[in-house]
Design a protein around this motif. Structure first.
Motif, PDB file in Angstrom:
ATOM      1  N   ASP A 252      -9.264  -1.843   5.315  1.00  0.00           N
ATOM      2  CA  ASP A 252      -8.208  -1.026   5.923  1.00  0.00           C
ATOM      3  C   ASP A 252      -7.221  -0.527   4.880  1.00  0.00           C
ATOM      4  O   ASP A 252      -6.626   0.534   5.034  1.00  0.00           O
ATOM      5  CB  ASP A 252      -7.477  -1.835   7.013  1.00  0.00           C
ATOM      6  CG  ASP A 252      -8.345  -2.023   8.237  1.00  0.00           C
ATOM      7  OD1 ASP A 252      -9.184  -1.139   8.510  1.00  0.00           O
ATOM      8  OD2 ASP A 252      -8.210  -3.056   8.911  1.00  0.00           O
ATOM      9  N   GLN A 253      -7.049  -1.322   3.828  1.00  0.00           N
ATOM     10  CA  GLN A 253      -6.170  -0.901   2.736  1.00  0.00           C
ATOM     11  C   GLN A 253      -6.638   0.421   2.112  1.00  0.00           C
ATOM     12  O   GLN A 253      -5.835   1.181   1.577  1.00  0.00           O
ATOM     13  CB  GLN A 253      -6.124  -1.989   1.659  1.00  0.00           C
ATOM     14  CG  GLN A 253      -7.514  -2.303   1.075  1.00  0.00           C
ATOM     15  CD  GLN A 253      -7.547  -3.511   0.146  1.00  0.00           C
ATOM     16  OE1 GLN A 253      -6.692  -3.638  -0.723  1.00  0.00           O
ATOM     17  NE2 GLN A 253      -8.527  -4.388   0.334  1.00  0.00           N
ATOM     18  N   PHE A 254      -7.947   0.696   2.143  1.00  0.00           N
ATOM     19  CA  PHE A 254      -8.485   1.931   1.558  1.00  0.00           C
ATOM     20  C   PHE A 254      -8.545   3.070   2.577  1.00  0.00           C
ATOM     21  O   PHE A 254      -8.531   4.234   2.214  1.00  0.00           O
ATOM     22  CB  PHE A 254      -9.900   1.693   1.013  1.00  0.00           C
ATOM     23  CG  PHE A 254      -9.978   0.555   0.030  1.00  0.00           C
ATOM     24  CD1 PHE A 254      -9.224   0.576  -1.136  1.00  0.00           C
ATOM     25  CD2 PHE A 254     -10.789  -0.546   0.271  1.00  0.00           C
ATOM     26  CE1 PHE A 254      -9.283  -0.477  -2.046  1.00  0.00           C
ATOM     27  CE2 PHE A 254     -10.858  -1.595  -0.634  1.00  0.00           C
ATOM     28  CZ  PHE A 254     -10.100  -1.565  -1.794  1.00  0.00           C
ATOM     29  N   HIS A 255      -8.630   2.709   3.858  1.00  0.00           N
ATOM     30  CA  HIS A 255      -8.895   3.723   4.874  1.00  0.00           C
ATOM     31  C   HIS A 255      -7.624   4.358   5.425  1.00  0.00           C
ATOM     32  O   HIS A 255      -7.412   4.408   6.634  1.00  0.00           O
ATOM     33  CB  HIS A 255      -9.765   3.134   5.980  1.00  0.00           C
ATOM     34  CG  HIS A 255     -11.201   2.973   5.571  1.00  0.00           C
ATOM     35  ND1 HIS A 255     -12.228   2.743   6.455  1.00  0.00           N
ATOM     36  CD2 HIS A 255     -11.797   3.042   4.347  1.00  0.00           C
ATOM     37  CE1 HIS A 255     -13.371   2.647   5.800  1.00  0.00           C
ATOM     38  NE2 HIS A 255     -13.141   2.820   4.520  1.00  0.00           N
ATOM     39  N   THR A 256      -6.780   4.860   4.531  1.00  0.00           N
ATOM     40  CA  THR A 256      -5.678   5.710   4.978  1.00  0.00           C
ATOM     41  C   THR A 256      -6.255   7.062   5.391  1.00  0.00           C
ATOM     42  O   THR A 256      -7.346   7.446   4.948  1.00  0.00           O
ATOM     43  CB  THR A 256      -4.677   5.954   3.834  1.00  0.00           C
ATOM     44  OG1 THR A 256      -5.359   6.650   2.780  1.00  0.00           O
ATOM     45  CG2 THR A 256      -4.110   4.641   3.298  1.00  0.00           C
ATOM     46  N   PRO A 257      -5.525   7.807   6.222  1.00  0.00           N
ATOM     47  CA  PRO A 257      -6.009   9.143   6.591  1.00  0.00           C
ATOM     48  C   PRO A 257      -6.272  10.023   5.368  1.00  0.00           C
ATOM     49  O   PRO A 257      -7.280  10.734   5.305  1.00  0.00           O
ATOM     50  CB  PRO A 257      -4.862   9.701   7.443  1.00  0.00           C
ATOM     51  CG  PRO A 257      -4.215   8.486   8.035  1.00  0.00           C
ATOM     52  CD  PRO A 257      -4.304   7.431   6.970  1.00  0.00           C
TER      53      PRO A 257
END
Lengths: 124, 124, 124, 124
Positions: free
Chosen positions: A32-37
Motif C-alpha cells: 500500500d505504501q507504493f500504491h498511491t494514485p
C-alpha cells in the motif's frame, strides 16, 4: 447464491470482487505504501507503453493477426496489466469504475452524433 | 432473468455486454475502419498519457485527495477512456479479458511470493 | 560561417545552452519543487501520449503527410514538449544527453548487425 | 576553440548530424519501411513508458538519487531512446527540431508569466 438483478449490479459486483482480490494481494505484501494514485497512474502508463510497443512495427493488417503469432501471450498479459492497474487506481480513488464507464459512454453518445461522426474518426 | 452461476460467468457476461455496446457504437459511425488493434493500442496509450498528466505535479499525498478537487471529473473520464479502449482492443482481438485478468493474477501470485515481496515494490 | 571546433563540443554546448534556459525558466517560477525526476518522467510520458494520439487514426500513408494538415503545428509543439522534458530530466539527473545518445547508438550498432537486422524490425 | 556563428546554427547542425547517422543506420537495415511517422510516434511512446516505469515506485526523494542506483544505466538508455525516436520522427516529418524547440519555449514564455506562474505548477 442469489439471482442477479441486472447488468449494472453484476458489473459493480464483479469489479468489486476483482478489486478486493487485488487489494488483498497488495496488502499481504505491504504494497500500500507504493500504491498511491500517482504511482498507480504511472504504472498504468508504463503498461500501456509496453502494449503499444508490441504493435509499433506492424502494419494495420498484421496487427489484426497478432493473436496468431508468438506475441499473443504478451498481448494478453499487457492487456491484463492495464486492466489490473485501472482497477487498482479506481479502487484507491474510490471511483466506481462501472458508473464512470456508463457516464463516459453517455457523454460520447451526446458528443458524437451518428450523422456527424460517420467515417469521421474521433476520440471515444 | 436467469440466476447467475458465479463470478466468472458474471464477469464474462458483463464485459461482453459493455463490449457489445461499444461495438455497436463504433459500427453505427462506420468506425471499424479506424479500430484496428494497432490504432486502439495507440488510443489506449494516449488516454493513459492524459491520465498520468493529471497526476504529474502532485505530491503523493495530494494525489490521494485528487477526487476532492476540480480534477475529479477528468480523472473519472480518463479512467473510463482507458477502460473503453481496453475493452475495444480485447474485443477486436477476441481476447477474453476476464480470463486474461485471472491468468495474469495467477502468474503474479506465483511470481511474487508474500515473503520475498514484502515491502519490495514490483510490477504487478 | 566560422569553423566550429567539432561536433562533440558543439553538441554538448548546445544541449547545455538549452538546458540552462529551461533551468532558468523553471527557477524564475519557483518550479524546482515540481521538477523532480519522477515528475518530469511523468510529464514526458504525458507529452508522448499527446503526440501518439495525433497519429492514432491515421493510416501509415496519411501519417507521412500530417505536416500538410491542420495538425502540423500540434505535431511540432508536442515534439518540442517531449524534447523539453527530456532535456529537463537529463539536466536534473545530471545525465549528459549527448553522451548517452552516442553510447546508445553504439550499443545499437553492436546489437543490430546489418545482416541479421535487414528487413527485420527491432527496437532501436 | 573557434568562434561559431550562433547557437541556432550550431543546434541545427548538430541535430542534423545525429539525424543523418540515425537515417543511415535505418537505411542500411532497410528499416525505412517501418519508420513511418505513425510507427515512430508509437516507438517514442513505448520508450517513454519504459522510462516512467523506472520511476513508478520511487518517492520523489528517491527519484532524485536514481543515478546512484543500479537503475542508472537503464535511465540513461531510456532517455537516449526517447531522444533517438524524437530525432527520427522529426527527420521523417522534416520538422526542424531546434526551431520547434525555440518556438515552443517562446510560447511558454508568453503563456506563463513569472508573476502568475510562481509556485503554480503548469505544463511547459
Amino acid at each position: 447464491m442469489e439471482p442477479c438483478s441486472g447488468p449494472g449490479t453484476l458489473s459493480a459486483m464483479d469489479v468489486t470482487q476483482e478489486q478486493q482480490a487485488l487489494r488483498e494481494f497488495a496488502a499481504e505484501r505491504n504494497w500500500d505504501q507504493f500504491h498511491t494514485p500517482k504511482n498507480l497512474a504511472m504504472a498504468l502508463a508504463g503498461e500501456a507503453g509496453e502494449l503499444v510497443a508490441l504493435f509499433q512495427w506492424l502494419t494495420p493488417e498484421q496487427s489484426k493477426r497478432i493473436m496468431d503469432t508468438t506475441e499473443a501471450e504478451q498481448v494478453r498479459d499487457e492487456l491484463a496489466d492495464v486492466l489490473i492497474y485501472a482497477l487498482r487506481l479506481a479502487d484507491v480513488l474510490d471511483v466506481d469504475l462501472s458508473t464512470a464507464l456508463q457516464d463516459k459512454v453517455a457523454k460520447n453518445h451526446a458528443r458524437y452524433s451518428i450523422e456527424r461522426s460517420r467515417d469521421n474518426a474521433a476520440k471515444m
